[in-house]
Design a protein around this motif. Structure first.
Motif, mmCIF file in Angstrom:
data_model
loop_
_atom_site.group_PDB
_atom_site.id
_atom_site.type_symbol
_atom_site.label_atom_id
_atom_site.label_comp_id
_atom_site.label_asym_id
_atom_site.label_seq_id
_atom_site.Cartn_x
_atom_site.Cartn_y
_atom_site.Cartn_z
ATOM 1 N N GLU A 240 30.686 50.931 47.310
ATOM 2 C CA GLU A 240 30.825 49.904 48.339
ATOM 3 C C GLU A 240 29.727 49.975 49.407
ATOM 4 O O GLU A 240 29.882 49.447 50.522
ATOM 5 N N SER A 241 28.601 50.641 49.083
ATOM 6 C CA SER A 241 27.404 50.507 49.917
ATOM 7 C C SER A 241 26.440 49.507 49.294
ATOM 8 O O SER A 241 25.378 49.241 49.858
ATOM 9 N N CYS A 242 26.807 48.996 48.159
ATOM 10 C CA CYS A 242 25.858 48.275 47.307
ATOM 11 C C CYS A 242 25.999 46.764 47.490
ATOM 12 O O CYS A 242 26.714 46.266 48.363
ATOM 13 N N ILE A 243 25.272 46.029 46.678
ATOM 14 C CA ILE A 243 25.403 44.571 46.638
ATOM 15 C C ILE A 243 26.738 44.191 46.007
ATOM 16 O O ILE A 243 27.443 43.317 46.493
ATOM 17 N N PHE A 244 27.044 44.854 44.892
ATOM 18 C CA PHE A 244 28.257 44.550 44.136
ATOM 19 C C PHE A 244 29.371 45.473 44.610
ATOM 20 O O PHE A 244 29.376 46.664 44.273
ATOM 21 N N ARG A 245 30.276 44.968 45.431
ATOM 22 C CA ARG A 245 31.334 45.790 46.006
ATOM 23 C C ARG A 245 32.686 45.326 45.501
ATOM 24 O O ARG A 245 32.947 44.118 45.461
ATOM 25 N N HIS A 246 33.516 46.274 45.164
ATOM 26 C CA HIS A 246 34.862 45.920 44.721
ATOM 27 C C HIS A 246 35.834 45.990 45.892
ATOM 28 O O HIS A 246 36.292 47.067 46.266
ATOM 29 N N TYR A 247 36.123 44.843 46.463
ATOM 30 C CA TYR A 247 37.189 44.704 47.445
ATOM 31 C C TYR A 247 38.274 43.854 46.787
ATOM 32 O O TYR A 247 38.073 42.634 46.596
ATOM 33 N N PRO A 248 39.406 44.471 46.422
ATOM 34 C CA PRO A 248 40.404 43.729 45.626
ATOM 35 C C PRO A 248 40.788 42.395 46.251
ATOM 36 O O PRO A 248 41.064 41.421 45.526
ATOM 37 N N GLU A 249 40.790 42.324 47.573
ATOM 38 C CA GLU A 249 41.225 41.079 48.210
ATOM 39 C C GLU A 249 40.208 39.940 48.029
ATOM 40 O O GLU A 249 40.523 38.783 48.329
ATOM 41 N N LEU A 250 38.997 40.258 47.595
ATOM 42 C CA LEU A 250 38.003 39.202 47.343
ATOM 43 C C LEU A 250 38.014 38.726 45.896
ATOM 44 O O LEU A 250 37.314 37.773 45.544
ATOM 45 N N ASP A 251 38.752 39.432 45.065
ATOM 46 C CA ASP A 251 38.732 39.161 43.630
ATOM 47 C C ASP A 251 39.945 38.311 43.250
ATOM 48 O O ASP A 251 41.034 38.508 43.787
ATOM 49 N N GLN A 252 39.733 37.389 42.352
ATOM 50 C CA GLN A 252 40.852 36.578 41.875
ATOM 51 C C GLN A 252 40.503 36.004 40.514
ATOM 52 O O GLN A 252 39.330 35.922 40.161
ATOM 53 N N PRO A 253 41.525 35.616 39.746
ATOM 54 C CA PRO A 253 41.230 35.067 38.416
ATOM 55 C C PRO A 253 40.361 33.827 38.521
ATOM 56 O O PRO A 253 40.449 33.066 39.495
ATOM 57 N N SER A 254 39.549 33.628 37.533
ATOM 58 C CA SER A 254 38.641 32.476 37.491
ATOM 59 C C SER A 254 39.358 31.293 36.847
ATOM 60 O O SER A 254 40.016 31.445 35.844
ATOM 61 N N GLY A 255 39.222 30.137 37.438
ATOM 62 C CA GLY A 255 39.639 28.868 36.827
ATOM 63 C C GLY A 255 41.135 28.682 36.634
ATOM 64 O O GLY A 255 41.960 29.471 36.979
#
Lengths: 255, 255
Positions: A240-255
């Motif tokens: 989570e110092s990087c460009i690609f960070r996994h914050y579960p609250e930002l993730d959601q199923p697509s479409g």
């Protein structure tokens, strides 16, 4: 003489696109900010070393260097300094055998790389939509909105495009350009890999929606030098110092 | 054979960085989306023509073109298609005499161009921090926050950098690279011009804070071909369809 890569230690970041090219080619290179003081016999440290960081900062803060970079990553090859990720790959491509040997293809591969860079910037801005000078926690609400749009609209727009590029490659869908691996293929692997880390729910079903990209991702991952690199201590884990960070609250199923 | 530039009509946008290079060089080029149907004797229309737009869309939507661009601008030169603004300038630079004649300088100028492109993207995101698919009015509050950070932190960071580049140029501060005009100088003019339009309050005192950049901006504006271009109908006025938009509520004094 080794290529010298200068990039922030402790994360993959934009430096990783360059590392993958150097590793695939088996190139002689030094990841400067991770290097121990010369001659003390220590191993490179992926978290960075004081002497390595000092070497990088002395270039960035130089008031005499004519070709002073704005930010890492930058490459030094003898007396030549090359700033900006896509520019470094443009420079290394022919030297490492990672672009076709004709001019039109080289501009095409570079154009693809710049489009990948655009996605990378947008991926960064999902967690920092307001200001890179603020913490993520200070911009969590707009981040949720921006990440929602990124998942709903931007990932599909870009991935449909790249899937189409693979399908329209006259040499076949195994590579983005021509009939052999280019640095753009390596960067596409890294982009997909980063998105899978950051947005596992959104990326579920990716292989079904974008079968050619999924095959490309798997094929790059299994290349002997890439596989060896990914298993080595030189490959810093996603974090989570990087460009690609996994914050579960930002993730959601697509479409 | 003319260069063919493909870009959205009715705005300066990213196409303008390419137009300035073509205009400065007096190059033979066609701005395709603005062209009247062949042979009907009409003048180019800066707002676009149906036939010109159709020509552009047929490439963007082609399911057979191997080098299909993600988005405008792109350039066609005979059979070669070059996508991405900075890549187009990389391609045109040597052909138009707008880069020094040595390899290290060309990567340096391209690196500068990519850093200018980064500022342009950030300038765009001041009015669209959440989603390019939404109207500005739907994201006005986060836009105020992002614009505030852009003015307080990002413009100074980038402009201090470019001012420093001018100061550290061994050939003197009149150009970003070497002793003659490059496409990066033209793009720096356009960047400053766009920022002055979008953020007049923030840019007040610019010449005092960044005297070398201000001299560069003025010198480019007064070059005979650039001055003629800026006074011509080919130069579309700044407007709120563009990257650089003047929304008074996003503008505030700097520092």
């Amino acid at each position: 003489m080794s290529y010298e890569l200068f990039y922030w230690p402790g994360l993959q970041g934009r430096g990783e696109f360059v590392r993958l090219a150097l590793e695939e080619a088996g190139a002689d290179y030094v990841d400067v900010a991770r290097m121990p003081p010369a001659g003390n016999g220590a191993e490179p440290d992926p978290e960075g070393t004081d002497s390595g960081m000092a070497a990088m900062m002395s270039i960035l803060q130089s008031d005499t260097e004519p070709h002073v970079p704005f930010a890492p990553p930058f490459l030094r090859d003898g007396a030549t300094i090359v700033p900006q990720t896509a520019n470094i790959l443009l420079y290394l491509g022919p030297r490492l055998g990672l672009v076709p040997d004709n001019e039109a293809s080289r501009y095409w591969v570079h154009g693809l790389q710049l489009t990948i860079a655009d996605v990378v910037t947008e991926a960064h801005d999902t967690h920092h939509p307001i200001a890179s000078s603020l913490y993520y926690e200070e911009q969590r609400d707009p981040a949720k909105e921006r990440a929602g749009d990124f998942i709903a609209n931007r990932i599909p727009k870009f991935m449909n495009y790249f899937e189409r590029v693979l399908g329209q490659n006259p040499a076949g869908p195994r590579h983005l350009a021509g009939d052999a691996l280019t640095y753009a293929d390596l960067s596409m692997f890294q982009l997909i890999d980063g998105l899978r880390y950051a947005f596992p729910r959104a990326m579920k079903g990716f292989a079904k929606r974008y079968p050619k990209l999924a095959v490309l991702h798997g094929a790059v991952r299994e290349r002997p030098r890439i596989a060896a690199y990914l298993a080595s201590p030189r490959r810093v884990a996603h974090n989570e110092s990087c460009i690609f960070r996994h914050y579960p609250e930002l993730d959601q199923p697509s479409g």
